[in-house]
Motif scaffolding. Structure first.
Motif, mmCIF file in Angstrom:
data_model
loop_
_atom_site.group_PDB
_atom_site.id
_atom_site.type_symbol
_atom_site.label_atom_id
_atom_site.label_comp_id
_atom_site.label_asym_id
_atom_site.label_seq_id
_atom_site.Cartn_x
_atom_site.Cartn_y
_atom_site.Cartn_z
ATOM 1 N N ARG A 102 30.453 48.964 45.256
ATOM 2 C CA ARG A 102 31.944 48.642 44.104
ATOM 3 C C ARG A 102 32.172 50.206 43.753
ATOM 4 O O ARG A 102 32.029 50.841 42.868
ATOM 5 C CB ARG A 102 31.154 47.956 42.888
ATOM 6 C CG ARG A 102 30.725 46.318 42.740
ATOM 7 C CD ARG A 102 31.980 46.044 42.975
ATOM 8 N NE ARG A 102 32.062 46.333 41.860
ATOM 9 C CZ ARG A 102 33.438 45.985 40.806
ATOM 10 N NH1 ARG A 102 34.714 46.307 41.541
ATOM 11 N NH2 ARG A 102 33.203 45.795 39.722
ATOM 12 N N GLY A 136 27.273 43.304 41.620
ATOM 13 C CA GLY A 136 28.228 41.905 41.807
ATOM 14 C C GLY A 136 27.554 40.655 41.460
ATOM 15 O O GLY A 136 28.182 39.304 42.069
ATOM 16 N N PRO A 163 29.415 36.742 38.892
ATOM 17 C CA PRO A 163 31.113 36.667 39.253
ATOM 18 C C PRO A 163 31.779 36.254 38.022
ATOM 19 O O PRO A 163 33.166 36.989 38.815
ATOM 20 C CB PRO A 163 30.884 35.696 40.606
ATOM 21 C CG PRO A 163 29.454 34.942 39.819
ATOM 22 C CD PRO A 163 28.661 35.332 39.364
ATOM 23 N N HIS A 165 34.231 42.131 37.309
ATOM 24 C CA HIS A 165 34.944 42.166 38.555
ATOM 25 C C HIS A 165 36.130 41.364 39.103
ATOM 26 O O HIS A 165 36.250 41.550 40.443
ATOM 27 C CB HIS A 165 33.318 40.521 38.898
ATOM 28 C CG HIS A 165 32.429 40.897 38.719
ATOM 29 N ND1 HIS A 165 31.573 42.284 39.152
ATOM 30 C CD2 HIS A 165 31.072 39.858 38.172
ATOM 31 C CE1 HIS A 165 30.248 41.777 39.681
ATOM 32 N NE2 HIS A 165 30.452 41.152 38.599
#
Ligand code: 6PG
Length: 247
Positions: free
Chosen positions: A4, A212, A215, A220
């Motif tokens: 990310r 991650g 969700p 995110h």
């Protein structure tokens, strides 16, 4: 480096503030050199305050082409201008009132009208500045709440599902004000997006954000087209395995 974006870990909040201020100055100079102006999205909350203060002091203050920088906010608390809880008020006191910028460079979210109208007015203001194309900020600063919110994309708010509008209204029952926020499609257009995360209280949320996990967390939704950086301090990174000190 996580899946990310790039994570930079600093020894403490002071070092994080310095690194943020230096990155801000560097990014602004590059954008102005490239296109003659720079659109910056300021974050609210507490974490960016030190960086803003350092930018108003030498040696950094003299290294930024302030007359070419336009300031916007990722979100605002709908309170009267000058209210100390407003993100605008914090940024003005820490930075904007201390450097040479003209009133037309400061694009605050004006909440005099009803929140929905304030949100629409802000979209219009960005449209006037960026033209018809979807705005692309040169630098977007974002915070991370311990509930996984960023800007005012609050958990379970309808703003999370917004895919058309550039702005939205969001609120928390426990807060005596509502908020206007930029939406994910707009935030994700930025050339450089920088999350600023500090303190032990954010460690679990940063770990979940970088991994991650969970969700449905608003953070995110931020998957920028451009560069993504996480500037964090060692305490915030303590559960993420990213403890190497960058400075
Ligand atoms: C707000 C902010 C919000 C903030 C995070 C982190 O208006 O509250 O824009 O998104 O960035 O809550 O806040 P701290 O930096 O104070 O932890």
């Amino acid at each position: 480096m996580s899946g990310r974006g790039e994570v930079r870990v600093y020894a403490d909040a002071a070092a994080l503030g310095r690194a943020t201020a230096e990155l801000f100055a560097e990014t602004v100079r590059a954008a102005v050199a490239e296109s003659g102006r720079c659109g910056v999205l300021l974050a609210g909350g507490e974490t960016p305050r030190r960086a803003y203060e350092l930018l108003a002091e030498e040696p950094l203050a003299g290294s930024v082409p302030w007359p070419r920088v336009h300031f916007f906010w990722g979100d605002e608390r709908c309170l009267p201008a000058g209210d100390p809880r407003r993100n605008e008020t914090m940024a003005r006191r820490a930075l904007l009132d201390r450097v040479p910028v003209m009133p037309d460079q400061v694009h605050a979210i004006d909440c005099a009208a009803a929140p929905e109208q304030a949100a629409a007015d802000y979209a219009e203001r960005m449209r006037r500045f960026f033209g018809e194309s979807l705005p692309r900020f040169d630098l977007a600063l974002l915070g991370l709440g311990d509930d996984g919110h960023t800007a005012s994309l609050l958990p379970d708010s309808t703003a999370l599902g917004e895919r058309q509008c550039w702005t939205a209204v969001a609120g928390r029952t426990e807060e005596p004000f509502v908020r206007v926020t930029l939406t994910a499609p707009l935030l994700n257009r930025a050339r450089t997006t920088v999350f600023l995360v500090s303190g032990q209280g954010k460690a679990e949320m940063l770990r979940a954000a970088l991994a991650g996990e969970r969700p449905s967390l608003p953070v995110h939704l931020i998957r920028p087209e451009g560069r993504l950086l996480w500037l964090v301090d060692r305490e915030a990174a303590s559960l993420s395995g990213a403890v190497g000190a960058a400075g």
